[in-house]
Structures are given as structure tokens and as C-alpha cells.
Scaffold this active site. Structure first.
Site, PDB file in Angstrom:
ATOM      1  N   ASP A 133       1.631   9.672  13.695  1.00 46.24           N
ATOM      2  CA  ASP A 133       2.262   8.354  13.603  1.00 46.24           C
ATOM      3  C   ASP A 133       3.762   8.448  13.340  1.00 46.24           C
ATOM      4  OD1 ASP A 133       2.199   9.204  10.984  1.00 46.24           O
ATOM      5  OD2 ASP A 133       1.820   7.210  10.167  1.00 46.24           O
TER       6      ASP A 133
ATOM      7  N   LYS B 188      -0.732  12.458   2.856  1.00 44.77           N
ATOM      8  CA  LYS B 188      -1.570  12.843   3.977  1.00 44.77           C
ATOM      9  C   LYS B 188      -0.681  13.560   4.990  1.00 44.77           C
ATOM     10  CE  LYS B 188      -1.575   8.079   5.821  1.00 44.77           C
ATOM     11  NZ  LYS B 188      -0.982   7.288   4.746  1.00 44.77           N
TER      12      LYS B 188
ATOM     13  N   ASP C  42       5.766   8.404  10.785  1.00 38.19           N
ATOM     14  CA  ASP C  42       6.320   9.286   9.757  1.00 38.19           C
ATOM     15  C   ASP C  42       5.546  10.597   9.616  1.00 38.19           C
ATOM     16  OD1 ASP C  42       4.158   7.861   8.713  1.00 38.19           O
ATOM     17  OD2 ASP C  42       4.878   8.028   6.662  1.00 38.19           O
TER      18      ASP C  42
ATOM     19  N   SER D 292       6.205   3.820   8.674  1.00 35.76           N
ATOM     20  CA  SER D 292       5.046   4.523   9.224  1.00 35.76           C
ATOM     21  C   SER D 292       4.645   4.048  10.618  1.00 35.76           C
ATOM     22  CB  SER D 292       3.893   4.393   8.229  1.00 35.76           C
ATOM     23  OG  SER D 292       2.825   5.180   8.629  1.00 35.76           O
ATOM     24  N   HIS D 293       3.438   3.492  10.716  1.00 33.78           N
ATOM     25  CA  HIS D 293       2.896   3.132  12.028  1.00 33.78           C
ATOM     26  C   HIS D 293       3.446   1.807  12.554  1.00 33.78           C
ATOM     27  CE1 HIS D 293       0.617   1.402   8.802  1.00 33.78           C
ATOM     28  NE2 HIS D 293       0.191   0.452   9.617  1.00 33.78           N
TER      29      HIS D 293
ATOM     30  N   ASP E  71       2.366  11.373   8.907  1.00 35.46           N
ATOM     31  CA  ASP E  71       1.299  11.647   7.943  1.00 35.46           C
ATOM     32  C   ASP E  71      -0.103  11.378   8.493  1.00 35.46           C
ATOM     33  OD1 ASP E  71       1.599   8.910   7.878  1.00 35.46           O
ATOM     34  OD2 ASP E  71       1.925   8.762   5.709  1.00 35.46           O
ATOM     35  N   ARG E  72      -0.199  10.717   9.637  1.00 36.36           N
ATOM     36  CA  ARG E  72      -1.537  10.446  10.185  1.00 36.36           C
ATOM     37  C   ARG E  72      -1.835  11.358  11.360  1.00 36.36           C
ATOM     38  NH1 ARG E  72      -2.688   4.084  10.225  1.00 36.36           N
ATOM     39  NH2 ARG E  72      -1.608   3.610   8.277  1.00 36.36           N
TER      40      ARG E  72
ATOM     41  N   THR F  54       0.832  -1.200   0.000  1.00 33.47           N
ATOM     42  CA  THR F  54       0.000   0.000   0.000  1.00 33.47           C
ATOM     43  C   THR F  54       0.871   1.255   0.000  1.00 33.47           C
ATOM     44  OG1 THR F  54      -1.534  -1.238   1.409  1.00 33.47           O
ATOM     45  CG2 THR F  54      -1.966   1.114   1.149  1.00 33.47           C
TER      46      THR F  54
ATOM     47  N   GLU G  29      -8.611   9.302   4.421  1.00 33.08           N
ATOM     48  CA  GLU G  29      -8.816   7.877   4.619  1.00 33.08           C
ATOM     49  C   GLU G  29      -9.271   7.640   6.055  1.00 33.08           C
ATOM     50  OE1 GLU G  29      -6.063   5.175   2.221  1.00 33.08           O
ATOM     51  OE2 GLU G  29      -4.693   6.540   3.217  1.00 33.08           O
TER      52      GLU G  29
HETATM   53  C1  VG1 Z   1      -2.854   1.259   5.832  1.00 34.55           C
HETATM   54  C2  VG1 Z   1      -4.121   2.093   5.825  1.00 34.55           C
HETATM   55  C3  VG1 Z   1      -4.162   2.968   4.582  1.00 34.55           C
HETATM   56  C4  VG1 Z   1      -2.897   3.832   4.520  1.00 34.55           C
HETATM   57  C5  VG1 Z   1      -1.675   2.946   4.592  1.00 34.55           C
HETATM   58  C6  VG1 Z   1      -0.394   3.742   4.647  1.00 34.55           C
HETATM   59  O1  VG1 Z   1      -2.836   0.404   4.713  1.00 34.55           O
HETATM   60  O2  VG1 Z   1      -5.256   1.258   5.879  1.00 34.55           O
HETATM   61  O3  VG1 Z   1      -5.335   3.734   4.606  1.00 34.55           O
HETATM   62  O4  VG1 Z   1      -2.859   4.578   3.342  1.00 34.55           O
HETATM   63  O5  VG1 Z   1      -1.723   2.133   5.760  1.00 34.55           O
HETATM   64  O6  VG1 Z   1      -0.410   4.640   5.702  1.00 34.55           O
HETATM   65  P1  VG1 Z   1      -3.247  -1.141   4.794  1.00 34.55           P
HETATM   66  O7  VG1 Z   1      -2.979  -1.683   3.422  1.00 34.55           O
HETATM   67  O8  VG1 Z   1      -2.437  -1.758   5.892  1.00 34.55           O
HETATM   68  O9  VG1 Z   1      -4.699  -1.167   5.166  1.00 34.55           O
HETATM   69  V1  VG1 Z   1       1.015   5.006   6.479  1.00 34.55           V
HETATM   70  O10 VG1 Z   1       0.661   6.122   7.608  1.00 34.55           O
HETATM   71  O11 VG1 Z   1       1.571   3.549   6.802  1.00 34.55           O
HETATM   72  O12 VG1 Z   1       2.076   5.628   5.262  1.00 34.55           O
HETATM   73 CO    CO Z   2       2.282   7.062   8.207  1.00 36.44          CO
END
Ligand code: VG1
Ligand code: CO
Length: 544
Positions: A278, A377, A280, A113-114, A282-283, A18, A364
Site C-alpha cells: 500500500d 505491520k 506507506d 497509507s491506503h 505496511d500492507r 486508527t 489484521e
Molecule cells: C484500517 C484497517 C486497520 C488498519 C488501519 C491502518 O482501519 O481496517 O486494520 O490498522 O486501516 O492501516 P479502519 O479504522 O479504517 O478500519 V494503514 O495501512 O492505513 O496504516
Molecule cells: Co498502510
């Protein structure tokens, strides 16, 4: 300067998910693993001669080491200039801002990210293109294809560069510039929001604030902007020092992981606004005193009020939300007479809509909101948006949201995650759902009659590209929905996400507990998917 061409052999698992390539640190540390991926990106980019690239990451474990390798590969591939955040740091939205501002060709963002960080945890790398946004699918597919038959990579034989000293170093024809990671981003925020008004409210104490940076990248950004520039009282930003392992925590801004903040917001002297970001940056999670704002609602509230803020006073062109995000923003768009787009999960799908000027805001359900100011984001942006709104409306967070529900109705919404499912079992669960799609329409379950059931397919309205199998949608005649999809960001086993929503127009019924309001739909989702039998789990691991 000498450059070497080294032979290598492909790894079979470098398909970006993703949001970029995410793997355990140990996987990235295999010989040539990182080098293969980075060279594959350069091979797809073609001629990088003289071009500018931006580099930075969320500061997690392996960030600095990986950065040094990328610098050497970039130099060997002929780039003209590298802009690198001091200390190897750049939040994801700041990287997007810098790419755009300096008209760079693109950039590498190092982040998972998270996902947790540390030697036993996760690392990630993502390539963003010249609009500042994540590379689209045709690019990431080409990188993956290249990674499957890569035979060599180029690397400059240089000593490590000093990542901490601001300034330019010239290595033959390549300029390597270490930049302040916050300055450009902070300046951009100042153009979008009414800083004097926010500052006045913060200094007078009419708005109080607690921002939980979760020991991740937003610490320095939040300190500089919220405390130093806007005058929030010292200590308004907590967990502000970025750590390589995020202090052992999980840098995911939700009620489970941002529990320090959640406790404070439900305590006796809760501030006006609570927020978290989070790994990085962006959330965002937004809370009021004893009140949690569902991310889907946050997007709808921002859309309904954007015209009040300096950066958006011309109004919105249109809005977009990822498919599993609730339909709350659709109601706002309808009332405003603007278009709303439904895209697959992941920010890369918003890029074309933003570039084509079809939308101004997008978001999202996973705590991500943003606008056309960058192509990612943006967590701190959303927090500043809320601060500005509170300062204008002189209302609490909960008053603003309840007013919104009275006007548009409330979309009860929740996501149930089942983590760590064996991959084959998770695939079987989705296949089983797919096999039911044809016969579901017209069936009635209690109060719910299925009006459509499909596997979401997206045709990009700008370039016509098609993305298949983006999640199972079951829609009901009363507007309720259940969505099932597998996560594309995990690094261990599979994560099933179940999203449920139900619309309630009647303000008398806006005070229900979310899980209770959705209980029938949740039970139905569990039955249809047989999630407990098939996953071996008897309840979700995370509920948001
Ligand atoms: C998750 C979220 C998605 C977001 C993605 C990256 O993906 O559901 O909405 O865009 O993380 O966000 P998934 O495929 O695990 O549902 V981040 O803050 O990791 O760059
Ligand atoms: Co992120």
C-alpha cells in the site's frame, strides 16, 4: 539560529484515528493546522532536549512541504538529532526499523497509507514512540487534548534543508542527517530470511515474481531487495516509481485496486507469487497463480510455518490478531500450545504484547502482517516470508494454503465495506445494533444460533488500559461470526465495515466460492443492520 514563538488558536478536529491524523490536504494547509498538531506532540513529549527523532513519509503530495515545517518545529523544540529518509521518504516499517536501530526517542511518519494522494486528496501524520510503534491511545488522547487548547508554537527561522543529499548538516547544536531510506531495513530483512536460498530459486527461475508497488513507497525497497539483492528478473517489480498522487490510483492492495496484478495472476503465464503493497508499505496482498490468499489465512499460514525460517527458528512465543480478523490463526495457536490475543483494530494495540515478549507474530484482516522485528505491520516482510516459504517447501502458493486448510480447516472470510455514508446515518446504524445486543443471544436464524453478542471491550493485559466500543461482535454456536464497525481512517463521511466468517472442517467442502459459502451470513448481517435502508447504498462499495 533564531527561533520564534508564534501565537495560534486551536482546531477542534485533531483527534487521531486508527492510525494517526488523516485529513484532506486542504485541511492540513489551513494556517497553523500542521504546526498546531506537531507542537501538541512536542508539548506531550515534554523535554525533547538532545533527543533523536526520525522523520519520513510515503512521498505523497505535501510530504516534502510538511517535512520542512516539522524540521523547523523540531529544531525549535530543542531536539539533538534528526534522521530523515532521503527525499523525505521512509516506508512505515522502515521508519519503525530506524527508530529502533538508532534508539531514537520516536518519529513522525507522514502518510495517509491506503488513502489516495494529491492536492484534492488525503494527507496524514502519525507519531511513533521509542519502541518504533504507533503511539498508544493514552498518548494520542493527550495530544488531542493539548491541540484543543494550544496557544502558541515554536519554530526555527531556517532556510529549507536539502532533503536529497545524504549526509549530516550541523545547525548549532542540532545534527540533521539525511539517510538512505532502504539500507537499514534491507539489512534487517537479510537477518530474518534465507536470502541465499531465495536468491538461488529466483535466479534459477524456479520461483517467478510480480510485485506491484502501486506507485507508492515500496517501489525503491522492492527494487533494491527483490531485484538487486535477490536477483529477481528486471521488471519483477511493477509501478515501481513513487508518485505524489500514486499515478492517480488508490494505493490499497486488494483485488479491486491492484487490478493490474490481479489480471496478471489470473492470466495464462502467471508467476509463482504475486504481491502488492500500500501507500506507506505496511500492507501486503499475496497471490498465487489463480489464487488469492485471504490476509487472515496468510497470518495463520505464516504462524504455522515460522519455525522453518532463520529469523523464527526458536518458535513463536504467542500470536495476536485484531478482533475482526478471522479465527484461523487461533486454530494454529491452539495446535502449537501457544497463546493467542484478540486486540482492537489498529497496530498500536500490538505494541505492548510485542514489548512484553508475549507474542512474536501478529496481523489484521486488512492485509497487514508483522512480527517482533519492528513495531509496525510490514508489507515487504510478508512477501519475503512467502518467498522463503515457497523456496523451502517447493510448493505453489495454492498448494501451501490448501494443505493448511486440510490440517486446520478453512475459515471462509470476507469483508464488505460501505463507503461514504452520512455520518449521522452510520452512527444510527451502530446504535440500532447496540440496542439489539441484549436480546440476540439464544436466537436462531436458519442454521445459526447466536451464542454471544457484545460491543468489543479490550483490556490490555500488560498495562491494564481499557478501550471501549471497538466493534459489534455477534458469535454463533458453530463458531461463525459477524462483526460490524466504523472505519477510523477515512476523511469523508463514514465507512461501515461488515466482517463475516464461517468455519468449515470438512476438506470436501473447501472448494466453495467465498461469497457463496458466506451467503446466509451476509444476508443475516444485512438484515440485522438494515444496512441498505439505512445507508442508502444498495450494495457494498468494496468487497475483500
Ligand atoms: C484500517 C484497517 C486497520 C488498519 C488501519 C491502518 O482501519 O481496517 O486494520 O490498522 O486501516 O492501516 P479502519 O479504522 O479504517 O478500519 V494503514 O495501512 O492505513 O496504516
Ligand atoms: Co498502510
Amino acid at each position: 539560529m533564531k527561533t520564534a514563538t508564534r501565537t495560534t488558536s486551536p482546531y477542534p478536529d485533531q483527534k487521531p484515528g486508527t492510525s494517526g491524523l488523516r485529513k484532506k490536504v486542504k485541511v492540513f494547509r489551513q494556517p497553523n493546522y500542521l504546526e498546531n498538531f506537531v507542537q501538541s506532540v512536542f508539548d506531550v513529549l515534554g523535554d525533547a532536549a538532545g533527543k533523536t527523532l526520525v522523520l519520513g513519509g510515503d512521498g505523497r503530495y505535501f510530504n516534502r512541504e510538511a517535512l520542512q515545517t516539522i524540521v523547523k518545529i523540531a529544531v525549535a523544540n530543542g531536539v539533538g538529532k534528526l534522521l530523515i529518509g532521503q527525499g523525505g521518504l521512509l516506508s512505515t516499517p522502515a521508519a519503525s526499523c530506524v527508530i529502533r536501530k538508532y534508539k531514537a526517542h520516536g518519529g513522525f511518519i507522514l502518510s495517509a497509507s491506503h488513502n489516495p494522494g494529491g492536492p484534492e486528496e488525503d494527507f496524514g501524520i502519525k507519531y511513533n514512540v521509542s519502541n518504533g510503534g504507533p503511539a498508544p491511545e493514552n498518548f494520542t488522547n493527550a495530544v488531542y487534548a493539548r491541540s484543543l487548547d494550544i496557544a502558541e508554537y515554536r519554530i526555527a527561522e531556517l532556510p529549507d534543508i536539502d532533503l536529497d543529499k545524504i549526509g549530516v548538516t550541523q545547525i548549532d547544536a542540532v545534527a540533521i542527517e539525511i539517510i538512505d531510506p532502504v539500507a537499514d531495513y534491507a539489512e534487517l530483512m537479510g537477518h530474518l530470511f534465507d536470502f541465499p536460498l531465495i536468491s538461488q530459486a529466483l535466479k534459477a527461475g524456479s520461483i517467478t515474481l510480480c510485485f506491484d508497488a502501486m506507485h507508492a513507497i515500496t517501489g525503491p525497497y522492492a527494487r533494491r531487495i527483490l531485484e538487486e539483492k535477490l536477483g529477481a528478473s528486471a521488471g519483477s517489480v511493477i509501478n515501481a516509481i513513487p508518485k505524489e498522487d500514486f499515478g492517480g490510483g488508490h494505493p490499497d492492495p486488494n483485488l479491486v485496486h491492484a487490478h493490474v496484478l490481479a489480471e496478471r495472476m489470473y492470466g495464462s503465464s502467471a508467476p509463482t507469487l504475486g504481491a502488492a503493497s500500500d501507500g506507506d508499505g505496511d500492507r501486503n496482498m499475496v497471490m498465487g497463480s489463480r489464487f488469492f490468499v485471504t490476509p487472515s489465512d496468510s497470518l495463520a499460514v505464516l504462524a504455522a510455518n515460522a519455525h522453518l525460517l532463520p529469523g523464527y527458528k526458536a518458535g513463536l512465543r504467542g500470536v495476536a490478531r485484531s478482533m475482526p480478523t478471522s479465527q484461523a490463526v487461533d486454530r494454529v495457536a491452539r495446535a502449537m500450545g501457544i497463546d493467542v490475543y484478540e486486540t482492537p483494530t489498529g497496530w498500536k494495540f500490538f505494541g505492548n504484547l510485542l514489548d512484553d515478549k508475549r507474542i512474536t507474530l501478529c496481523g489484521e484482516e486488512s492485509f497487514g502482517t508483522g512480527s517482533d522485528h519492528v513495531r509496525e505491520k510490514d508489507g515487504l516482510w510478508a512477501v519475503l516470508f512467502w518467498l522463503n516459504l515457497i523456496a523451502i517447501k517447493k510448493q505453489s502458493v495454492s498448494e501451501i494454503v490448501r494443505d493448511h486448510w486440510r490440517r486446520f480447516g478453512r475459515d471462509y472470510y470476507s469483508r464488505h465495506d460501505y463507503e461514504g455514508i452520512e455520518t449521522a446515518r452510520a452512527d444510527g446504524l451502530i446504535e440500532n445494533l447496540r440496542s439489539q445486543l441484549a436480546e440476540l443471544p439464544g436466537k436462531t436464524f436458519g442454521d445459526y444460533t447466536v451464542s454471544y453478542a457484545d460491543d468489543f471491550r479490550y483490556v490490555d493485559p500488560v498495562d491494564g488500559s481499557v478501550s471501549e466500543k471497538q466493534g459489534i461482535r455477534i458469535g454463533f454456536e458453530n463458531g461463525s461470526r459477524i462483526v460490524f464497525r466504523l472505519s477510523g481512517t477515512g476523511t469523508e463521511g463514514a465507512t461501515l465495515r461488515i466482517y463475516v466468517e464461517r468455519y468449515e472442517r470438512d476438506p470436501e467442502r473447501h472448494g466453495q466460492d467465498t461469497q457463496e459459502a458466506l451467503a446466509d451470513l451476509i444476508a443475516l448481517a444485512r438484515n440485522l443492520s438494515q444496512v441498505h435502508e439505512r445507508s442508502g447504498l444498495d450494495k457494498p462499495t468494496v468487497i475483500t
